[in-house]
Design an enzyme around this catalytic site. Structure first.
Site, PDB file in Angstrom:
ATOM      1  N   PHE A  67       0.860  -1.181   0.000  1.00 19.56           N
ATOM      2  CA  PHE A  67       0.000   0.000   0.000  1.00 19.56           C
ATOM      3  C   PHE A  67       0.896   1.229   0.000  1.00 19.56           C
ATOM      4  CE2 PHE A  67      -4.622   0.684   1.369  1.00 19.56           C
ATOM      5  CZ  PHE A  67      -5.122  -0.316   0.566  1.00 19.56           C
ATOM      6  N   GLN A  88      -8.210  14.082   4.992  1.00 22.12           N
ATOM      7  CA  GLN A  88      -7.566  13.353   3.888  1.00 22.12           C
ATOM      8  C   GLN A  88      -8.450  13.247   2.649  1.00 22.12           C
ATOM      9  OE1 GLN A  88      -6.647   8.898   4.065  1.00 22.12           O
ATOM     10  NE2 GLN A  88      -4.632   9.829   3.975  1.00 22.12           N
ATOM     11  N   HIS A 110      -8.703  11.035  -0.500  1.00 23.29           N
ATOM     12  CA  HIS A 110      -8.201   9.791  -1.082  1.00 23.29           C
ATOM     13  C   HIS A 110      -8.112  10.020  -2.586  1.00 23.29           C
ATOM     14  CE1 HIS A 110      -7.934   5.643  -2.321  1.00 23.29           C
ATOM     15  NE2 HIS A 110      -7.869   5.249  -1.071  1.00 23.29           N
ATOM     16  N   LEU A 131     -15.515   5.079  -2.738  1.00 24.35           N
ATOM     17  CA  LEU A 131     -14.089   4.748  -2.763  1.00 24.35           C
ATOM     18  C   LEU A 131     -13.716   3.694  -3.791  1.00 24.35           C
ATOM     19  CD1 LEU A 131     -11.539   5.569  -1.070  1.00 24.35           C
ATOM     20  CD2 LEU A 131     -11.708   3.285  -0.098  1.00 24.35           C
ATOM     21  N   GLU A 191      -7.279   1.626  -2.534  1.00 27.99           N
ATOM     22  CA  GLU A 191      -5.864   1.733  -2.898  1.00 27.99           C
ATOM     23  C   GLU A 191      -5.296   0.363  -3.283  1.00 27.99           C
ATOM     24  OE1 GLU A 191      -3.909   4.343  -0.199  1.00 27.99           O
ATOM     25  OE2 GLU A 191      -1.974   3.400  -0.493  1.00 27.99           O
ATOM     26  N   ARG A 198      -1.116   9.191   0.008  1.00 30.07           N
ATOM     27  CA  ARG A 198      -2.354   9.682  -0.611  1.00 30.07           C
ATOM     28  C   ARG A 198      -2.354  11.178  -0.889  1.00 30.07           C
ATOM     29  NH1 ARG A 198      -6.450   6.008   3.080  1.00 30.07           N
ATOM     30  NH2 ARG A 198      -5.992   4.105   1.927  1.00 30.07           N
ATOM     31  N   HIS A 237     -12.060  11.440   2.518  1.00 33.48           N
ATOM     32  CA  HIS A 237     -12.010  10.045   2.952  1.00 33.48           C
ATOM     33  C   HIS A 237     -11.808   9.853   4.451  1.00 33.48           C
ATOM     34  CE1 HIS A 237     -11.385   5.794   2.572  1.00 33.48           C
ATOM     35  NE2 HIS A 237     -10.153   5.850   3.014  1.00 33.48           N
ATOM     36  N   ARG A 253      -2.683  10.178   6.759  1.00 32.78           N
ATOM     37  CA  ARG A 253      -2.705   8.778   7.197  1.00 32.78           C
ATOM     38  C   ARG A 253      -2.258   7.858   6.070  1.00 32.78           C
ATOM     39  NH1 ARG A 253      -6.557   4.300   6.892  1.00 32.78           N
ATOM     40  NH2 ARG A 253      -7.898   5.611   5.619  1.00 32.78           N
TER      41      ARG A 253
HETATM   42  C1  LIG Z   1     -14.725   2.991   1.826  1.00 33.80           C
HETATM   43  C2  LIG Z   1     -13.677   2.995   2.893  1.00 33.80           C
HETATM   44  C3  LIG Z   1     -12.642   2.091   2.845  1.00 33.80           C
HETATM   45  C4  LIG Z   1     -11.680   2.075   3.847  1.00 33.80           C
HETATM   46  N1  LIG Z   1     -10.675   1.156   3.787  1.00 33.80           N
HETATM   47  C5  LIG Z   1      -9.759   1.103   4.775  1.00 33.80           C
HETATM   48  C6  LIG Z   1      -8.737   0.111   4.754  1.00 33.80           C
HETATM   49  O1  LIG Z   1      -8.665  -0.724   3.873  1.00 33.80           O
HETATM   50  N2  LIG Z   1      -7.842   0.111   5.763  1.00 33.80           N
HETATM   51  C7  LIG Z   1      -7.882   1.008   6.789  1.00 33.80           C
HETATM   52  O2  LIG Z   1      -7.031   0.948   7.662  1.00 33.80           O
HETATM   53  N3  LIG Z   1      -8.860   1.946   6.831  1.00 33.80           N
HETATM   54  C8  LIG Z   1      -9.797   2.016   5.870  1.00 33.80           C
HETATM   55  N4  LIG Z   1     -10.785   2.957   5.919  1.00 33.80           N
HETATM   56  C9  LIG Z   1     -10.893   3.802   7.110  1.00 33.80           C
HETATM   57  C10 LIG Z   1     -11.502   3.017   8.256  1.00 33.80           C
HETATM   58  O3  LIG Z   1     -12.520   2.176   7.773  1.00 33.80           O
HETATM   59  C11 LIG Z   1     -12.097   3.918   9.332  1.00 33.80           C
HETATM   60  O4  LIG Z   1     -11.210   4.930   9.670  1.00 33.80           O
HETATM   61  C12 LIG Z   1     -12.394   3.127  10.593  1.00 33.80           C
HETATM   62  O5  LIG Z   1     -13.179   2.002  10.282  1.00 33.80           O
HETATM   63  C13 LIG Z   1     -13.081   3.956  11.646  1.00 33.80           C
HETATM   64  O6  LIG Z   1     -13.466   3.127  12.704  1.00 33.80           O
HETATM   65  P1  LIG Z   1     -14.090   3.723  14.027  1.00 33.80           P
HETATM   66  O7  LIG Z   1     -14.380   2.576  14.919  1.00 33.80           O
HETATM   67  O8  LIG Z   1     -13.231   4.809  14.545  1.00 33.80           O
HETATM   68  O9  LIG Z   1     -15.449   4.420  13.561  1.00 33.80           O
HETATM   69  P2  LIG Z   1     -16.672   3.896  12.679  1.00 33.80           P
HETATM   70  O10 LIG Z   1     -16.459   2.566  12.097  1.00 33.80           O
HETATM   71  O11 LIG Z   1     -16.995   5.032  11.801  1.00 33.80           O
HETATM   72  O12 LIG Z   1     -17.825   3.720  13.729  1.00 33.80           O
HETATM   73  C14 LIG Z   1     -18.424   4.817  14.361  1.00 33.80           C
HETATM   74  C15 LIG Z   1     -19.547   4.321  15.230  1.00 33.80           C
HETATM   75  O13 LIG Z   1     -20.030   5.417  16.001  1.00 33.80           O
HETATM   76  C16 LIG Z   1     -21.436   5.471  15.909  1.00 33.80           C
HETATM   77  N5  LIG Z   1     -21.851   6.855  16.121  1.00 33.80           N
HETATM   78  C17 LIG Z   1     -21.449   7.967  15.470  1.00 33.80           C
HETATM   79  N6  LIG Z   1     -22.058   9.037  15.992  1.00 33.80           N
HETATM   80  C18 LIG Z   1     -22.844   8.592  16.983  1.00 33.80           C
HETATM   81  C19 LIG Z   1     -23.749   9.211  17.879  1.00 33.80           C
HETATM   82  N7  LIG Z   1     -23.943  10.523  17.878  1.00 33.80           N
HETATM   83  N8  LIG Z   1     -24.441   8.438  18.745  1.00 33.80           N
HETATM   84  C20 LIG Z   1     -24.279   7.094  18.767  1.00 33.80           C
HETATM   85  N9  LIG Z   1     -23.427   6.450  17.951  1.00 33.80           N
HETATM   86  C21 LIG Z   1     -22.724   7.199  17.073  1.00 33.80           C
HETATM   87  C22 LIG Z   1     -21.748   4.935  14.534  1.00 33.80           C
HETATM   88  O14 LIG Z   1     -23.087   4.530  14.470  1.00 33.80           O
HETATM   89  C23 LIG Z   1     -20.747   3.791  14.463  1.00 33.80           C
HETATM   90  O15 LIG Z   1     -21.267   2.680  15.145  1.00 33.80           O
HETATM   91  C24 LIG Z   1     -11.753   3.000   4.909  1.00 33.80           C
HETATM   92  C25 LIG Z   1     -12.776   3.922   4.954  1.00 33.80           C
HETATM   93  C26 LIG Z   1     -13.731   3.928   3.947  1.00 33.80           C
HETATM   94  C27 LIG Z   1     -14.815   4.952   3.979  1.00 33.80           C
END
Ligand SMILES: Cc1cc2nc3c(=O)[nH]c(=O)nc-3n(C[C@H](O)[C@H](O)[C@H](O)COP(=O)(O)OP(=O)(O)OC[C@H]3O[C@@H](n4cnc5c(N)ncnc54)[C@H](O)[C@@H]3O)c2cc1C
Length: 598
Positions: free
Chosen positions: A121, A234, A236, A250, A253, A311, A376, A411
């Site tokens: 990557f 960021q 992407h 998306l 990558e 990126r 992203h 990132r």
């Molecule tokens: C299409 C895509 C592909 C990606 N691919 C990769 C990859 O291959 N590798 C990598 O390392 N990263 C990747 N990323 C980034 C990565 O997926 C995210 O940064 C990461 O999953 C975030 O995880 P998190 O647990 O912090 O938050 P999230 O998974 O966003 O979860 C947030 C949680 O908080 C809850 N929430 C939000 N606001 C509230 C509220 N007010 N009240 C109650 N609940 C709330 C939501 O409902 C959810 O359950 C990708 C992102 C995208 C969009």
């Protein structure tokens, strides 16, 4: 006062993405009661969308990878704005967390020898992304969810938390509403973990899900916590461009990791132009197409192609190519992986194959994709202590994309999925330790009542603006003024618009009842996106240099002075203050790791 239910647990975890679920596991393993709240259904968090993989230096591919190289790559990718202690913990513990995930039951792709397979990557020196095809997030969520559910936390699905509740300085709970019924719940907890993910939804074109409205960061700020480096958003390089309805989605990558190449309208692989490889990456990337092609089959003797630069660099190059008139039919760039052959593409990139086939009627095994940068990820976030993920407020912890410090100014792909595992666990453990010796705080009904009034105002208004219209105006303004290329004039105009919208949001009106009412939900989300937009723009105005994701064309290039400072935003009353803080220092061991690269 409106009626509300009270729920009392030792720890409240807000968010059920990877970070929230890993924190929940840690709290339950510590033997404490835990409520986990999420806006959508369990298993539907943004994490599920992650595609390419989770970065950890397992060294399974016959390359001399280790945590030190991962540390260095992450600091370099972040343009040195990262918190070195956070990066150190991350690079070391990412390895254990991936192996732990496998013990929980995750089924990773395999090498012929039976080890977890790792893919290349951008910005990672070696093949480091542990993956499950291009559906890694799905497997990660499935596994964490199974593990968490087996430990029996209390899950509150389809609840939106809108305000943190305090007893003096300490955070002692939060108010939420049930999206199905519209009923209110006050959660009372000895410690609260915010794991609410990022905030792409204030931009018009984004890869983020509808949940990414920055609620957690906005609530933490409003409660008195500090936000770090919020200008770092960021882009992407490869979002879908065509057809218009799917713009921003998306294109992982992993497509470039598997050999995908970028071409402009003249057929040129423009990333080989020397001006697109910055000084600190010179000598590390292939300089001819032949060398880049050789790397596909012989990683030991050839350097990787410059399409795999970090990126921020690739996004800027695409932007410049299009601006120079060398864009594709619909104003983007071509990404072509067809030379890898249909079987290979369908096996390694099944989601991409289906995505383009179903949404764009394009067969990526035969045709190039049209892409353009898309919003992203958010590197900035709630300022936390590296070891415990505690914020500046007692009882409040933050982990995952909503927290800042790990990724600096940019990132590296794959670093988020391991971020959420490493710091989700740390936040859950630290919150459990705090909660074990703390009493429940007092729940003041004043702020609960005030928040319920604020929530209900759009429903009782007899006239006013439509929140969806305001949200669209905000997205337009942010897309124009706080995009890849930023200037004083553009940012200032954007800020004026955001401030004007912050006044207008006081007068929105929504029809219907509280049950399943998207307009009502949007009205509260809008307050969060407006709050966070103001922080992004004010920080982008303050940082008068170009670094990582922040490209100020009126201040091009790194400024060594700015390279020694983080930006911290905090509220005094309702006034936002942005100030600089010296970067945390690096231990001698970490300094020597950075020196090795010179
Ligand atoms: C299409 C895509 C592909 C990606 N691919 C990769 C990859 O291959 N590798 C990598 O390392 N990263 C990747 N990323 C980034 C990565 O997926 C995210 O940064 C990461 O999953 C975030 O995880 P998190 O647990 O912090 O938050 P999230 O998974 O966003 O979860 C947030 C949680 O908080 C809850 N929430 C939000 N606001 C509230 C509220 N007010 N009240 C109650 N609940 C709330 C939501 O409902 C959810 O359950 C990708 C992102 C995208 C969009």
């Amino acid at each position: 006062m409106e009626p509300f239910e009270t729920v009392e647990r030792d720890v409240l975890v807000i968010g059920a993405g990877g970070a929230g679920l890993r924190a929940t596991i840690a709290v339950r393993e510590a033997g404490l009661s835990c409520a986990v709240v999420c806006k959508s259904l369990l298993g539907k968090a943004h994490t599920v969308m992650a595609e390419g993989g989770a970065a950890a230096a397992l060294g399974n591919m016959g390359e001399p990878d280790n945590w030190r190289v991962h540390f260095r790559d992450t600091m370099l990718g972040g343009a040195y704005l990262n918190n070195p202690r956070i990066v150190e913990l991350f690079a070391k513990e990412a390895i254990e967390r991936v192996l732990e995930l496998e013990q929980y039951g995750a089924v990773f792709d395999r090498t012929p020898e039976g080890l977890i397979s790792q893919r290349p990557f951008g910005g990672h020196t070696y093949r480091r992304l542990n993956h499950v095809g291009d559906r890694t997030g799905l497997e990660l969520i499935r596994t964490l969810q199974d593990k968490a559910v087996s430990l029996q936390p209390d899950v509150f699905m389809e609840f939106t938390v809108t305000r943190l509740l305090k007893d003096a300085d300490r955070v002692v709970g939060a108010l939420a509403y049930n999206r199905q019924s519209g009923g209110f719940v006050a959660f009372r907890a000895k410690a609260v973990v915010v794991a609410t993910g990022g905030w792409g939804r204030m931009y018009k074109y984004t890869s983020n899900s509808w949940e990414s409205t920055g609620d957690g960061a906005a609530m933490a700020l409003e409660a008195g916590a500090e936000l770090l480096d919020m200008e770092m958003v960021q882009f992407h390089p490869t979002g879908m461009l065509w057809p218009p309805g799917v713009r921003g989605l998306l294109v992982t990558e992993a497509v470039r990791g598997e050999g995908g190449v970028l071409r402009n309208s003249q057929g040129e692989r423009f990333m080989f132009r020397p001006e697109y490889t910055p000084e600190r990456y010179r000598g590390k990337y292939a300089e001819t197409e032949e060398e880049g092609a050789g790397w596909l089959t012989d990683k030991a003797n050839f350097r990787r192609p410059p399409e795999l630069l970090p990126r921020d660099e690739v996004s800027r190059a695409i932007y410049k190519e299009v601006r120079a008139g060398r864009g594709s039919e619909h104003g983007g760039i071509y990404l072509d992986v067809s030379h890898r052959g249909a079987d290979y593409i369908r096996r390694s990139l099944p989601s991409m194959y289906e995505q383009f086939h179903a949404l764009g009627d394009i067969d990526i095994t035969r045709q190039p994709m049209e892409i353009y940068p898309t919003i992203h990820y958010t590197m900035g976030g709630i300022r936390v202590d590296p070891d415990t993920c505690s914020t500046t407020l007692p009882g409040l912890y933050a982990a995952g994309e909503c927290a800042g410090g790990l990724h600096g100014a940019n990132r590296l792909g794959g670093n988020s999925l391991t971020d959420i595992l490493v710091f989700g666990r740390r936040a859950g453990e630290a919150a459990a330790i705090y909660a074990s010796s703390a009493m429940q705080g007092a729940l003041d009904e004043g702020p609960v009542s005030a928040e319920m009034d604020l929530l209900l105002r759009p429903l009782s208004a007899t006239s006013g603006e439509n929140p969806f219209h305001l949200a669209a105006e905000l997205q337009e303004a942010m897309q124009q003024g706080a995009m890849i290329e930023r200037t004083e004039a553009g940012l200032t105009a954007c800020l004026e618009k955001v401030l004007q919208l912050r006044e207008r949001v006081e007068h929105v009106q929504v029809e219907g009842s509280r049950a399943y009412n998207p307009g009502w939900n949007a009205a509260r989300d809008l307050r969060f996106t407006l709050r966070i937009s103001e922080v992004i723009v004010r920080c982008a105005l303050a940082r008068k240099e170009s670094r990582g994701a922040q490209w100020r064309s009126d201040y091009p290039g790194f400024d060594p002075e700015w390279g020694r400072k983080n930006l911290v935003a905090r509220l005094e009353g309702d006034t936002l203050h942005v100030e600089t803080r010296p970067l945390p220092s690096m231990s001698p061991e970490l300094q020597s790791i950075m020196e090795e690269a010179r």
